[in-house]
Scaffold this active site. Structure first.
Site, mmCIF file in Angstrom:
data_model
loop_
_atom_site.group_PDB
_atom_site.id
_atom_site.type_symbol
_atom_site.label_atom_id
_atom_site.label_comp_id
_atom_site.label_asym_id
_atom_site.label_seq_id
_atom_site.Cartn_x
_atom_site.Cartn_y
_atom_site.Cartn_z
ATOM 1 N N ARG A 48 22.549 47.482 58.117
ATOM 2 C CA ARG A 48 21.930 48.587 58.886
ATOM 3 C C ARG A 48 21.112 49.452 57.931
ATOM 4 O O ARG A 48 21.557 50.475 57.403
ATOM 5 C CB ARG A 48 22.993 49.425 59.581
ATOM 6 C CG ARG A 48 22.426 50.570 60.414
ATOM 7 C CD ARG A 48 21.612 50.115 61.571
ATOM 8 N NE ARG A 48 22.424 49.427 62.576
ATOM 9 C CZ ARG A 48 21.909 48.702 63.564
ATOM 10 N NH1 ARG A 48 20.600 48.549 63.658
ATOM 11 N NH2 ARG A 48 22.675 48.105 64.436
ATOM 12 N N GLN A 69 20.399 38.163 68.010
ATOM 13 C CA GLN A 69 19.304 39.132 68.134
ATOM 14 C C GLN A 69 18.531 39.195 66.813
ATOM 15 O O GLN A 69 19.134 39.226 65.736
ATOM 16 C CB GLN A 69 19.923 40.510 68.445
ATOM 17 C CG GLN A 69 19.079 41.698 68.073
ATOM 18 C CD GLN A 69 18.565 42.503 69.256
ATOM 19 O OE1 GLN A 69 18.285 41.969 70.315
ATOM 20 N NE2 GLN A 69 18.447 43.786 69.034
ATOM 21 N N ARG A 74 18.237 37.259 58.812
ATOM 22 C CA ARG A 74 18.889 38.446 58.230
ATOM 23 C C ARG A 74 20.418 38.331 58.170
ATOM 24 O O ARG A 74 21.067 39.204 57.604
ATOM 25 C CB ARG A 74 18.498 39.702 59.011
ATOM 26 C CG ARG A 74 19.001 39.701 60.454
ATOM 27 C CD ARG A 74 18.711 41.017 61.158
ATOM 28 N NE ARG A 74 19.298 41.023 62.504
ATOM 29 C CZ ARG A 74 19.456 42.110 63.232
ATOM 30 N NH1 ARG A 74 19.065 43.294 62.769
ATOM 31 N NH2 ARG A 74 20.001 42.046 64.430
ATOM 32 N N HIS A 153 11.789 44.579 59.303
ATOM 33 C CA HIS A 153 12.373 45.673 60.094
ATOM 34 C C HIS A 153 12.693 46.874 59.187
ATOM 35 O O HIS A 153 13.846 47.251 59.029
ATOM 36 C CB HIS A 153 13.663 45.141 60.759
ATOM 37 C CG HIS A 153 14.107 45.921 61.945
ATOM 38 N ND1 HIS A 153 14.563 47.210 61.864
ATOM 39 C CD2 HIS A 153 14.173 45.577 63.262
ATOM 40 C CE1 HIS A 153 14.904 47.624 63.065
ATOM 41 N NE2 HIS A 153 14.670 46.673 63.922
ATOM 42 N N GLU A 267 7.771 48.808 61.608
ATOM 43 C CA GLU A 267 8.098 47.399 61.402
ATOM 44 C C GLU A 267 6.886 46.487 61.651
ATOM 45 O O GLU A 267 6.561 46.173 62.787
ATOM 46 C CB GLU A 267 9.211 47.001 62.347
ATOM 47 C CG GLU A 267 10.388 47.963 62.397
ATOM 48 C CD GLU A 267 11.222 47.780 63.640
ATOM 49 O OE1 GLU A 267 11.155 46.695 64.254
ATOM 50 O OE2 GLU A 267 11.956 48.719 64.029
#
Ligand code: TA6
Length: 296
Positions: A48, A69, A74, A153, A267
């Site tokens: 995060r 998702q 990642r 991101h 992003e």
């Protein structure tokens, strides 16, 4: 699981976690990336904060699949191929990935083998005195074309908890981009010329380029410094602006209290037409340069 630290003679530094090849810190005179105090760093879920890598899908997978998702890049361990004081290179092969499984998931290992899909991801990170350059390269090393999206991101730190202070935190350079607003479900209008993008509560918008521009120059203005974010890619560059707002952030177990006031995600991605088809032997790339402007 390793964390690689890059250091520049000028004093700038960068840290990269091998899980997801996630850059978790870029600092010059101060830290420029946000990392939640409650980020999970043990490889059990996406980190995060920092710069998570999104591939092959942005958002939830549209196929009835178990693809996670934002894809599998990642949430897998990347191999550190080489590093110097100021550079690091990573790779991830699909064949080494336990991607989402399921009979309809075109990326499940079984179907990958059956369809002859294979992909080699390369990620290069380069640190300068006042910039960080990250380049994601996707090579179709299999026998079958596949559809893809790719996005960086990036979570940018906003000092003084000022993400929602629109006089001091805003984004320029996205004017005239067409907007898909995932909060209001509106689409079809463009960011007015010369008008900056501001954060208002939960903000989740995809800015799609006009004229299929394959580069974007964006500036994130914050109370203590500006960040020049330059992106370029092998396909048109879209840009997502996201902040969860107070309620959504509170519902995220890996977001510390008040985190929504401390970051803005800007992003850059190649999302045009939702998917880009990469033919066997072809390559796609997405490059982002973050330059810290100490202006205050
Ligand atoms: O990039 C914006 C977004 O797609 C938001 O819709 C929100 O889901 C965010 O990504 C974070 O997603 P994550 O899976 O990392 O919690």
């Amino acid at each position: 699981m390793t964390i690689t630290t890059l250091r520049h003679s000028s004093g700038s530094s960068c840290k990269i976690h091998s899980f997801g090849a996630t850059v978790i810190s870029f600092a010059t005179d101060r830290e420029h990336l946000f990392l939640s105090n409650d980020a999970i760093l043990d490889g059990s879920k996406a980190i995060r904060g920092g710069i998570p890598l999104v591939f092959p899908v942005f958002g939830p997978s549209t196929a009835p699949s178990t693809m996670p998702q934002h894809g599998f890049a990642r949430v897998n361990h990347w191999d550190l191929i080489e590093s110097t004081e100021t550079t690091a290179s990573y790779t991830l092969r699909l064949a080494d990935v336990t991607a989402g499984r399921g009979e309809h998931n075109p990326w499940s290992i079984e179907e990958v083998a059956k369809n002859g899909i294979d992909v080699l991801l390369k990620y290069e990170v380069s640190l300068g005195a006042d910039y960080l350059l990250t380049t994601l390269t996707v090579q179709n090393t299999g026998k079958t074309a596949f559809d893809m999206e790719a996005l960086l991101h990036s979570y940018f730190a906003v000092p003084e908890k000022a993400t929602h202070d629109n006089s001091r935190t805003f984004i320029t350079g996205l004017d005239r981009y067409s907007i898909v607003d995932k909060v209001t479900q509106e689409s079809g209008h463009a960011q007015p010329e010369g008008e900056p993008v501001v954060i208002s509560g939960e903000t989740d918008r995809v800015y799609d380029p006009f004229e299929g521009k394959t580069s974007a120059q964006v500036q994130l203005v914050t109370p203590q410094r500006n960040l020049d974010i330059t992106a370029e890619g092998s396909n048109a560059i879209s840009c997502v602006v996201w902040n969860p707002g107070k309620e959504k952030a509170k519902a995220m177990p890996d977001m510390h209290d008040g985190a929504h006031e401390e970051f803005v995600c800007v992003e850059p991605g190649i999302l045009t037409d939702r998917m880009i088809r990469l033919e066997p032997g072809d390559e796609a790339f997405l490059k982002q340069t973050i330059k810290a402007i100490v202006n205050k």
